[in-house]
Design a protein around this motif. Structure first.
Motif, PDB file in Angstrom:
ATOM      1  N   LEU A 209       2.417   8.799   6.296  1.00 44.72           N
ATOM      2  CA  LEU A 209       2.819  10.100   6.308  1.00 44.72           C
ATOM      3  C   LEU A 209       3.493  10.520   7.841  1.00 44.72           C
ATOM      4  N   LYS A 210       2.969  10.095   8.729  1.00 48.77           N
ATOM      5  CA  LYS A 210       3.302  10.138  10.021  1.00 48.77           C
ATOM      6  C   LYS A 210       4.707   9.330  10.255  1.00 48.77           C
ATOM      7  N   VAL A 211       5.092   8.230   9.899  1.00 46.72           N
ATOM      8  CA  VAL A 211       6.313   7.874   9.483  1.00 46.72           C
ATOM      9  C   VAL A 211       7.380   8.575   8.969  1.00 46.72           C
ATOM     10  N   VAL A 212       6.845   9.132   7.739  1.00 47.82           N
ATOM     11  CA  VAL A 212       7.814   9.690   6.845  1.00 47.82           C
ATOM     12  C   VAL A 212       7.936  11.032   7.876  1.00 47.82           C
ATOM     13  N   LYS A 213       7.230  11.726   8.506  1.00 47.21           N
ATOM     14  CA  LYS A 213       7.656  13.043   9.160  1.00 47.21           C
ATOM     15  C   LYS A 213       8.617  12.532  10.209  1.00 47.21           C
ATOM     16  N   GLU A 214       8.488  11.362  11.029  1.00 47.34           N
ATOM     17  CA  GLU A 214       9.497  10.725  11.933  1.00 47.34           C
ATOM     18  C   GLU A 214      10.785  10.543  11.351  1.00 47.34           C
ATOM     19  N   ILE A 215      10.865   9.991  10.138  1.00 49.70           N
ATOM     20  CA  ILE A 215      12.062   9.582   9.518  1.00 49.70           C
ATOM     21  C   ILE A 215      12.696  11.172   9.019  1.00 49.70           C
ATOM     22  N   ALA A 216      12.176  11.922   8.668  1.00 49.48           N
ATOM     23  CA  ALA A 216      12.650  13.143   8.156  1.00 49.48           C
ATOM     24  C   ALA A 216      13.653  12.873   6.929  1.00 49.48           C
ATOM     25  N   PRO A 217      13.132  12.301   5.901  1.00 48.51           N
ATOM     26  CA  PRO A 217      14.392  12.016   4.777  1.00 48.51           C
ATOM     27  C   PRO A 217      14.615  13.287   4.200  1.00 48.51           C
ATOM     28  N   ARG A 218      15.626  13.265   3.423  1.00 47.20           N
ATOM     29  CA  ARG A 218      16.051  14.217   2.608  1.00 47.20           C
ATOM     30  C   ARG A 218      15.157  14.460   1.516  1.00 47.20           C
ATOM     31  N   GLU A 219      14.439  13.576   1.019  1.00 51.33           N
ATOM     32  CA  GLU A 219      13.408  13.586  -0.112  1.00 51.33           C
ATOM     33  C   GLU A 219      12.612  12.391  -0.146  1.00 51.33           C
ATOM     34  N   VAL A 220      11.518  12.430  -0.781  1.00 56.37           N
ATOM     35  CA  VAL A 220      10.701  11.357  -0.873  1.00 56.37           C
ATOM     36  C   VAL A 220      10.219  11.092  -2.280  1.00 56.37           C
ATOM     37  N   MET A 221      10.301  10.054  -2.894  1.00 59.46           N
ATOM     38  CA  MET A 221       9.888   9.823  -4.232  1.00 59.46           C
ATOM     39  C   MET A 221       8.783   8.887  -4.369  1.00 59.46           C
ATOM     40  N   ILE A 222       7.632   9.163  -5.003  1.00 59.50           N
ATOM     41  CA  ILE A 222       6.267   8.390  -5.115  1.00 59.50           C
ATOM     42  C   ILE A 222       6.108   8.044  -6.461  1.00 59.50           C
ATOM     43  N   TYR A 223       5.715   6.779  -6.787  1.00 59.96           N
ATOM     44  CA  TYR A 223       5.499   6.331  -8.275  1.00 59.96           C
ATOM     45  C   TYR A 223       4.439   5.469  -8.180  1.00 59.96           C
ATOM     46  N   THR A 224       4.067   4.801  -9.401  1.00 63.85           N
ATOM     47  CA  THR A 224       3.138   4.048  -9.737  1.00 63.85           C
ATOM     48  C   THR A 224       3.682   3.065 -10.687  1.00 63.85           C
ATOM     49  N   ILE A 225       2.895   1.972 -10.912  1.00 62.63           N
ATOM     50  CA  ILE A 225       3.544   1.005 -11.880  1.00 62.63           C
ATOM     51  C   ILE A 225       3.632   1.699 -13.329  1.00 62.63           C
ATOM     52  N   ASP A 226       4.770   1.114 -14.053  1.00 61.82           N
ATOM     53  CA  ASP A 226       4.862   1.722 -15.278  1.00 61.82           C
ATOM     54  C   ASP A 226       5.024   0.683 -16.329  1.00 61.82           C
ATOM     55  N   ARG A 227       5.308  -0.427 -16.072  1.00 63.80           N
ATOM     56  CA  ARG A 227       5.522  -1.777 -17.058  1.00 63.80           C
ATOM     57  C   ARG A 227       4.517  -2.787 -16.784  1.00 63.80           C
ATOM     58  N   GLU A 228       4.556  -3.846 -17.457  1.00 64.72           N
ATOM     59  CA  GLU A 228       3.510  -5.058 -17.250  1.00 64.72           C
ATOM     60  C   GLU A 228       3.923  -5.699 -16.108  1.00 64.72           C
ATOM     61  N   THR A 229       3.026  -6.054 -15.029  1.00 62.29           N
ATOM     62  CA  THR A 229       3.501  -6.597 -13.961  1.00 62.29           C
ATOM     63  C   THR A 229       3.059  -8.031 -14.017  1.00 62.29           C
ATOM     64  N   PRO A 230       3.854  -8.965 -12.924  1.00 59.82           N
ATOM     65  CA  PRO A 230       3.388 -10.233 -13.074  1.00 59.82           C
ATOM     66  C   PRO A 230       1.881 -10.623 -12.579  1.00 59.82           C
ATOM     67  N   ASP A 231       1.582  -9.699 -11.695  1.00 61.97           N
ATOM     68  CA  ASP A 231       0.057  -9.920 -11.128  1.00 61.97           C
ATOM     69  C   ASP A 231      -0.551  -9.154 -12.087  1.00 61.97           C
ATOM     70  N   GLN A 232      -1.735  -9.747 -13.065  1.00 64.67           N
ATOM     71  CA  GLN A 232      -2.241  -9.059 -14.174  1.00 64.67           C
ATOM     72  C   GLN A 232      -3.453  -8.180 -13.745  1.00 64.67           C
ATOM     73  N   HIS A 233      -3.860  -7.701 -12.568  1.00 66.71           N
ATOM     74  CA  HIS A 233      -4.955  -7.205 -12.267  1.00 66.71           C
ATOM     75  C   HIS A 233      -4.782  -5.901 -11.717  1.00 66.71           C
ATOM     76  N   LEU A 234      -3.364  -5.564 -11.831  1.00 67.08           N
ATOM     77  CA  LEU A 234      -3.090  -4.276 -10.662  1.00 67.08           C
ATOM     78  C   LEU A 234      -3.211  -3.120 -11.696  1.00 67.08           C
ATOM     79  N   LEU A 235      -3.399  -1.827 -11.038  1.00 67.88           N
ATOM     80  CA  LEU A 235      -3.732  -0.478 -11.961  1.00 67.88           C
ATOM     81  C   LEU A 235      -3.002   0.424 -11.228  1.00 67.88           C
ATOM     82  N   LYS A 236      -2.601   1.330 -12.309  1.00 66.65           N
ATOM     83  CA  LYS A 236      -1.744   2.632 -11.920  1.00 66.65           C
ATOM     84  C   LYS A 236      -2.622   3.371 -10.800  1.00 66.65           C
ATOM     85  N   ALA A 237      -2.011   4.111 -10.073  1.00 67.46           N
ATOM     86  CA  ALA A 237      -2.290   5.148  -9.278  1.00 67.46           C
ATOM     87  C   ALA A 237      -2.492   6.295 -10.369  1.00 67.46           C
TER      88      ALA A 237
END
Length: 260
Positions: A209-237
């Motif tokens: 968040l500190k770096v995002v504030k410094e960058i001051a982008p037009r927008e931020v998009m946050i997301y989580t995994i939506d499809r099957e992943t090659p590493d099999q033990h990952l979980l969605k936020a």
């Protein structure tokens, strides 16, 4: 394990969680993956499992295929919300990326002037003047910054460039003077070797968040995994976790969306 290798140079249209009706432009070969990251969550699989045997699509081929597809969509009364550079790897690595952006702007203006042009990039080539200039011309310059923790980047994003330095990436994003969109993946679980990859905790989010504030982008998009992943033990936020992070970004005065 299910891996998505996209057609090249044009695929879709598809419905994007973040962008709407999206016509994809894949500047990588159609037979594999070329990327400067080897993310453990990539829907296209690991780099080593999808080595390409064919070249990048030529600039002329991309323009012709895009024009033909736009004509077909107009005939079928389908109107794209966005033309999105994505696919099997890092689009800005194409040797004629800048020229292809110019072609795309010309064709967009001719056939679907209401559509936006988006580029999904991992930010590894934005220090190149021609790439920076090209990205400055598009509507949505979407740049990846999953974390500012180099150890996490090494085990999750796994940059293939030994010279990769997140501090340089941050400086290069700042050089867009607020016209970039930051895209961040939040996830949980472990690697196949049992290494924790949860980046939703305050220990990761607060410095990000500190770096995002410094960058001051037009927008931020946050997301989580939506499809099957090659590493099999990952979980969605969870939606709750993403919403909490989203609200902290918004509280800084920066627009932010969360995709679950």
């Amino acid at each position: 394990m299910s891996t998505i290798i996209y057609p090249s140079p044009i695929f879709g249209p598809v419905h994007s969680r973040r962008l709407g009706v999206s016509l994809g432009i894949n500047l990588m070969p159609a037979d594999g993956k070329i990327c400067t990251f080897d993310c453990i969550y990539c829907e296209c699989g690991f780099n080593e499992d999808h080595r390409t045997k064919t070249p990048h699509p030529a600039r002329e081929l991309v323009a012709t295929a895009l024009e033909n597809k736009l004509k077909e969509m107009i005939k079928d009364n389908i109107h794209p919300d966005v033309l999105t550079f994505a696919g099997n790897g890092e689009p800005t690595s194409h040797p004629h990326f800048a020229e292809i952006i110019d072609d795309t702007i010309r064709l967009r203006d001719m056939y679907c002037p209401q559509a936006k042009i988006s580029v999904l990039s991992n930010s590894t080539f934005i220090h190149r003047p021609k790439v920076h200039e090209a990205l400055s011309k598009v509507d949505n310059n979407i740049l990846k910054l999953d974390t500012i923790d180099m150890e996490y980047i090494k085990k999750v994003d796994r940059p293939t460039q030994p010279s990769y330095d997140v501090n340089r990436i941050i400086a290069d994003i700042k050089a867009f003077n607020g016209q970039a969109i930051i895209q961040t993946m939040f996830l949980k679980g472990t690697t196949d070797e049992g290494v924790d990859v949860d980046n939703t905790s305050d220990s990761f989010v607060t410095p990000w968040l500190k770096v995002v504030k410094e960058i001051a982008p037009r927008e931020v998009m946050i997301y989580t995994i939506d499809r099957e992943t090659p590493d099999q033990h990952l979980l969605k936020a969870s939606p709750k976790e993403l919403n909490t992070i989203r609200d902290k970004v918004i509280a800084m005065g920066i627009p932010c969306t969360a995709s679950y």
